[in-house]
Design a protein around this motif. Structure first.
Motif, PDB file in Angstrom:
ATOM      1  N   MET A 169       0.828  -1.147  -0.043  1.00  0.00           N
ATOM      2  CA  MET A 169      -0.068  -0.052   0.016  1.00  0.00           C
ATOM      3  C   MET A 169       0.907   1.178  -0.011  1.00  0.00           C
ATOM      4  O   MET A 169       1.889   1.287   0.819  1.00  0.00           O
ATOM      5  CB  MET A 169      -0.853  -0.047   1.203  1.00  0.00           C
ATOM      6  N   PRO A 170       0.760   1.913  -1.066  1.00  0.00           N
ATOM      7  CA  PRO A 170       1.483   3.342  -0.985  1.00  0.00           C
ATOM      8  C   PRO A 170       1.239   4.363   0.060  1.00  0.00           C
ATOM      9  O   PRO A 170       0.167   4.518   0.645  1.00  0.00           O
ATOM     10  CB  PRO A 170       1.044   3.953  -2.498  1.00  0.00           C
ATOM     11  N   LYS A 171       2.299   4.932   0.587  1.00  0.00           N
ATOM     12  CA  LYS A 171       2.146   5.856   1.614  1.00  0.00           C
ATOM     13  C   LYS A 171       2.434   7.203   1.240  1.00  0.00           C
ATOM     14  O   LYS A 171       3.080   7.591   0.209  1.00  0.00           O
ATOM     15  CB  LYS A 171       3.268   5.688   2.739  1.00  0.00           C
ATOM     16  N   LEU A 172       1.549   8.258   1.565  1.00  0.00           N
ATOM     17  CA  LEU A 172       1.983   9.519   1.364  1.00  0.00           C
ATOM     18  C   LEU A 172       3.242  10.138   1.837  1.00  0.00           C
ATOM     19  O   LEU A 172       3.982   9.548   2.892  1.00  0.00           O
ATOM     20  CB  LEU A 172       0.983  10.457   2.011  1.00  0.00           C
ATOM     21  N   GLN A 219      -9.232  11.161   2.733  1.00  0.00           N
ATOM     22  CA  GLN A 219     -10.646  11.580   2.522  1.00  0.00           C
ATOM     23  C   GLN A 219     -10.868  12.778   1.673  1.00  0.00           C
ATOM     24  O   GLN A 219     -11.885  13.028   0.818  1.00  0.00           O
ATOM     25  CB  GLN A 219     -11.150  11.721   3.934  1.00  0.00           C
ATOM     26  N   THR A 220     -10.030  14.077   2.232  1.00  0.00           N
ATOM     27  CA  THR A 220     -10.387  15.401   1.632  1.00  0.00           C
ATOM     28  C   THR A 220     -10.352  15.341   0.166  1.00  0.00           C
ATOM     29  O   THR A 220     -10.927  15.797  -0.355  1.00  0.00           O
ATOM     30  CB  THR A 220      -9.565  16.425   2.497  1.00  0.00           C
ATOM     31  N   PHE A 221      -9.172  14.579  -0.261  1.00  0.00           N
ATOM     32  CA  PHE A 221      -8.796  14.633  -1.736  1.00  0.00           C
ATOM     33  C   PHE A 221      -9.319  13.311  -2.261  1.00  0.00           C
ATOM     34  O   PHE A 221      -8.957  13.421  -3.424  1.00  0.00           O
ATOM     35  CB  PHE A 221      -7.367  14.852  -2.012  1.00  0.00           C
ATOM     36  N   ASP A 222     -10.113  12.540  -1.813  1.00  0.00           N
ATOM     37  CA  ASP A 222     -10.631  11.393  -2.539  1.00  0.00           C
ATOM     38  C   ASP A 222      -9.565  10.637  -3.009  1.00  0.00           C
ATOM     39  O   ASP A 222      -9.700  10.241  -4.241  1.00  0.00           O
ATOM     40  CB  ASP A 222     -11.761  11.834  -3.555  1.00  0.00           C
ATOM     41  N   LEU A 223      -8.638  10.016  -2.274  1.00  0.00           N
ATOM     42  CA  LEU A 223      -7.396   9.406  -2.957  1.00  0.00           C
ATOM     43  C   LEU A 223      -7.463   8.025  -2.420  1.00  0.00           C
ATOM     44  O   LEU A 223      -7.989   7.465  -1.020  1.00  0.00           O
ATOM     45  CB  LEU A 223      -6.049   9.804  -2.151  1.00  0.00           C
ATOM     46  N   ASP A 224      -7.364   7.102  -3.336  1.00  0.00           N
ATOM     47  CA  ASP A 224      -7.295   5.730  -2.814  1.00  0.00           C
ATOM     48  C   ASP A 224      -5.790   5.296  -3.281  1.00  0.00           C
ATOM     49  O   ASP A 224      -4.796   5.993  -3.702  1.00  0.00           O
ATOM     50  CB  ASP A 224      -8.375   4.694  -3.730  1.00  0.00           C
ATOM     51  N   ASP A 225      -5.278   3.925  -3.011  1.00  0.00           N
ATOM     52  CA  ASP A 225      -4.099   3.541  -3.272  1.00  0.00           C
ATOM     53  C   ASP A 225      -3.466   3.723  -4.837  1.00  0.00           C
ATOM     54  O   ASP A 225      -2.351   4.162  -5.032  1.00  0.00           O
ATOM     55  CB  ASP A 225      -3.959   1.840  -3.005  1.00  0.00           C
ATOM     56  N   LYS A 226      -4.364   3.398  -5.824  1.00  0.00           N
ATOM     57  CA  LYS A 226      -4.081   3.619  -7.013  1.00  0.00           C
ATOM     58  C   LYS A 226      -3.774   5.180  -7.429  1.00  0.00           C
ATOM     59  O   LYS A 226      -2.918   5.353  -8.188  1.00  0.00           O
ATOM     60  CB  LYS A 226      -5.106   3.106  -7.924  1.00  0.00           C
ATOM     61  N   LYS A 227      -4.514   6.095  -6.930  1.00  0.00           N
ATOM     62  CA  LYS A 227      -4.308   7.334  -7.322  1.00  0.00           C
ATOM     63  C   LYS A 227      -2.954   8.127  -6.355  1.00  0.00           C
ATOM     64  O   LYS A 227      -2.199   8.530  -7.257  1.00  0.00           O
ATOM     65  CB  LYS A 227      -5.381   8.216  -6.504  1.00  0.00           C
ATOM     66  N   ILE A 228      -2.678   7.449  -5.360  1.00  0.00           N
ATOM     67  CA  ILE A 228      -1.463   7.791  -4.397  1.00  0.00           C
ATOM     68  C   ILE A 228      -0.131   7.141  -5.200  1.00  0.00           C
ATOM     69  O   ILE A 228       0.807   7.992  -5.586  1.00  0.00           O
ATOM     70  CB  ILE A 228      -1.432   7.313  -3.180  1.00  0.00           C
ATOM     71  N   SER A 229      -0.514   6.109  -5.800  1.00  0.00           N
ATOM     72  CA  SER A 229       0.779   5.279  -6.724  1.00  0.00           C
ATOM     73  C   SER A 229       0.775   6.240  -7.754  1.00  0.00           C
ATOM     74  O   SER A 229       2.231   6.289  -8.292  1.00  0.00           O
ATOM     75  CB  SER A 229       0.389   3.944  -7.123  1.00  0.00           C
ATOM     76  N   ILE A 273       0.325   9.328  -8.592  1.00  0.00           N
ATOM     77  CA  ILE A 273       0.866  10.910  -8.064  1.00  0.00           C
ATOM     78  C   ILE A 273       2.333  10.471  -7.690  1.00  0.00           C
ATOM     79  O   ILE A 273       2.965  11.199  -7.939  1.00  0.00           O
ATOM     80  CB  ILE A 273       0.041  11.515  -6.919  1.00  0.00           C
ATOM     81  N   ALA A 274       2.568   9.444  -6.999  1.00  0.00           N
ATOM     82  CA  ALA A 274       4.010   9.059  -6.476  1.00  0.00           C
ATOM     83  C   ALA A 274       4.847   8.740  -7.907  1.00  0.00           C
ATOM     84  O   ALA A 274       6.116   9.614  -7.830  1.00  0.00           O
ATOM     85  CB  ALA A 274       4.132   7.978  -5.812  1.00  0.00           C
ATOM     86  N   THR A 275       4.466   8.204  -8.792  1.00  0.00           N
ATOM     87  CA  THR A 275       5.194   7.953 -10.028  1.00  0.00           C
ATOM     88  C   THR A 275       5.424   9.520 -10.875  1.00  0.00           C
ATOM     89  O   THR A 275       6.441   9.711 -11.214  1.00  0.00           O
ATOM     90  CB  THR A 275       4.410   7.233 -11.203  1.00  0.00           C
ATOM     91  N   LEU A 276       4.380  10.325 -10.608  1.00  0.00           N
ATOM     92  CA  LEU A 276       4.525  11.557 -11.411  1.00  0.00           C
ATOM     93  C   LEU A 276       5.423  12.552 -10.651  1.00  0.00           C
ATOM     94  O   LEU A 276       6.301  13.153 -11.321  1.00  0.00           O
ATOM     95  CB  LEU A 276       2.986  12.179 -11.214  1.00  0.00           C
ATOM     96  N   VAL A 277       5.561  12.515  -9.339  1.00  0.00           N
ATOM     97  CA  VAL A 277       6.521  13.205  -8.506  1.00  0.00           C
ATOM     98  C   VAL A 277       7.763  12.731  -8.691  1.00  0.00           C
ATOM     99  O   VAL A 277       8.761  13.621  -8.880  1.00  0.00           O
ATOM    100  CB  VAL A 277       5.897  13.114  -6.970  1.00  0.00           C
ATOM    101  N   ASP A 278       7.956  11.573  -8.815  1.00  0.00           N
ATOM    102  CA  ASP A 278       9.341  10.912  -9.051  1.00  0.00           C
ATOM    103  C   ASP A 278       9.667  11.241 -10.233  1.00  0.00           C
ATOM    104  O   ASP A 278      11.024  11.757 -10.651  1.00  0.00           O
ATOM    105  CB  ASP A 278       9.224   9.247  -8.988  1.00  0.00           C
ATOM    106  N   GLU A 279       8.980  11.322 -11.347  1.00  0.00           N
ATOM    107  CA  GLU A 279       9.528  11.916 -12.750  1.00  0.00           C
ATOM    108  C   GLU A 279       9.733  13.224 -12.858  1.00  0.00           C
ATOM    109  O   GLU A 279      10.837  13.578 -13.373  1.00  0.00           O
ATOM    110  CB  GLU A 279       8.323  11.500 -13.819  1.00  0.00           C
ATOM    111  N   ILE A 280       8.980  14.010 -12.068  1.00  0.00           N
ATOM    112  CA  ILE A 280       9.383  15.532 -12.003  1.00  0.00           C
ATOM    113  C   ILE A 280      10.618  15.803 -11.396  1.00  0.00           C
ATOM    114  O   ILE A 280      11.435  16.648 -11.887  1.00  0.00           O
ATOM    115  CB  ILE A 280       8.103  16.184 -11.252  1.00  0.00           C
ATOM    116  N   SER A 281      10.926  14.854 -10.297  1.00  0.00           N
ATOM    117  CA  SER A 281      12.168  15.166  -9.655  1.00  0.00           C
ATOM    118  C   SER A 281      13.362  14.993 -10.298  1.00  0.00           C
ATOM    119  O   SER A 281      14.463  15.507 -10.210  1.00  0.00           O
ATOM    120  CB  SER A 281      11.940  14.401  -8.210  1.00  0.00           C
TER     121      SER A 281
END
Length: 81
Positions: free
Chosen positions: A1-4, A54-64, A66-74
């Motif tokens: 499970m991906p973590k924030l 809950q606030t941003f309606d995130l599930d594990d798939k969405k977090i994964s 976003i994590a991939t996107l953030v990694d690519e941006i970095s």
């Protein structure tokens, strides 16, 4: 499970055109906590993570995704958004 992590939180905040204060108010926590999390001086508690999900309606798939996107941006890869 991906973590924030601090990069994902910063990405979410900026993507939603929010200041740290706006973000803190939206997830019902202190501005100081968000500021400290973003600079890596405070960890993301399970409670904070649950509030953000809950606030941003995130599930594990969405977090994964976003994590991939953030990694690519970095790496300097331009995002396709």
């Amino acid at each position: 499970m991906p973590k924030l992590n601090k990069e994902i939180i910063k990405f979410l905040r900026k993507r939603n055109n929010m200041t740290q204060r706006d973000f803190a108010k939206a997830v019902n926590c202190s501005f100081a906590l968000i500021a400290l999390v973003e600079v890596g001086k405070r960890r993301i508690t399970d409670n904070l993570e649950a509030k953000i999900k809950q606030t941003f309606d995130l599930d594990d798939k969405k977090i994964s995704s976003i994590a991939t996107l953030v990694d690519e941006i970095s790496k300097g890869v331009p995002p396709f958004i």
